[in-house]
Design a protein around this motif. Structure first.
Motif, PDB file in Angstrom:
ATOM      1  N   VAL A   1      -2.928  -1.140  -4.385  1.00 24.89           N
ATOM      2  CA  VAL A   1      -4.094  -1.101  -3.489  1.00 24.89           C
ATOM      3  C   VAL A   1      -5.057  -0.004  -3.935  1.00 24.89           C
ATOM      4  CG1 VAL A   1      -4.859  -0.763  -1.112  1.00 24.89           C
ATOM      5  CG2 VAL A   1      -2.792  -2.071  -1.564  1.00 24.89           C
ATOM      6  N   ASP A   2      -4.522   1.146  -4.306  1.00 22.29           N
ATOM      7  CA  ASP A   2      -5.374   2.237  -4.780  1.00 22.29           C
ATOM      8  C   ASP A   2      -6.055   1.882  -6.099  1.00 22.29           C
ATOM      9  OD1 ASP A   2      -4.661   3.807  -2.604  1.00 22.29           O
ATOM     10  OD2 ASP A   2      -2.875   4.566  -3.633  1.00 22.29           O
TER      11      ASP A   2
ATOM     12  N   TRP B   1       0.826  -1.202   0.000  1.00 20.16           N
ATOM     13  CA  TRP B   1       0.000   0.000   0.000  1.00 20.16           C
ATOM     14  C   TRP B   1       0.867   1.262   0.000  1.00 20.16           C
ATOM     15  CZ3 TRP B   1      -4.765   0.307   3.756  1.00 20.16           C
ATOM     16  CH2 TRP B   1      -5.653   1.269   3.301  1.00 20.16           C
TER      17      TRP B   1
END
Length: 89
Positions: free
Chosen positions: A28-29, A22
């Motif tokens: 993750v985004d 992350w």
């Protein structure tokens, strides 16, 4: 090389691997909109969340073999919760 680093982080622990992923990548985004769902995944189902993050493809989403990766993560999470309860008895 990236897979080797991921495997080493996952061996340390899924939460550590997810936090490092992350912080240092956009994966993750890319897989989630917002921070609430990945944060809940980090706390409750880290293997499942990590599997989803790496199985997610931007245009397609998760499909085919990716769902098997997510399912394996879910089984790891459930077994860790069940194993802890069993060991306490």
């Amino acid at each position: 090389m990236g897979c080797c680093i991921f495997a080493a982080m996952a061996a340390i622990g899924p939460r550590v691997a997810l936090v490092i992923t992350w912080l240092f990548t956009h994966l993750v985004d890319r897989a989630f909109n917002g921070v609430l769902l990945p944060l809940l995944g980090l706390i409750l189902l880290p293997w499942t969340t990590l599997g989803y993050v790496f199985a997610y493809a931007p245009v397609v989403g998760v499909g085919g073999i990716g769902w098997i990766v997510v399912l394996c993560g879910l089984l790891l999470d459930l077994s860790s919760y069940g194993g802890g309860a069993r060991a306490r008895r």
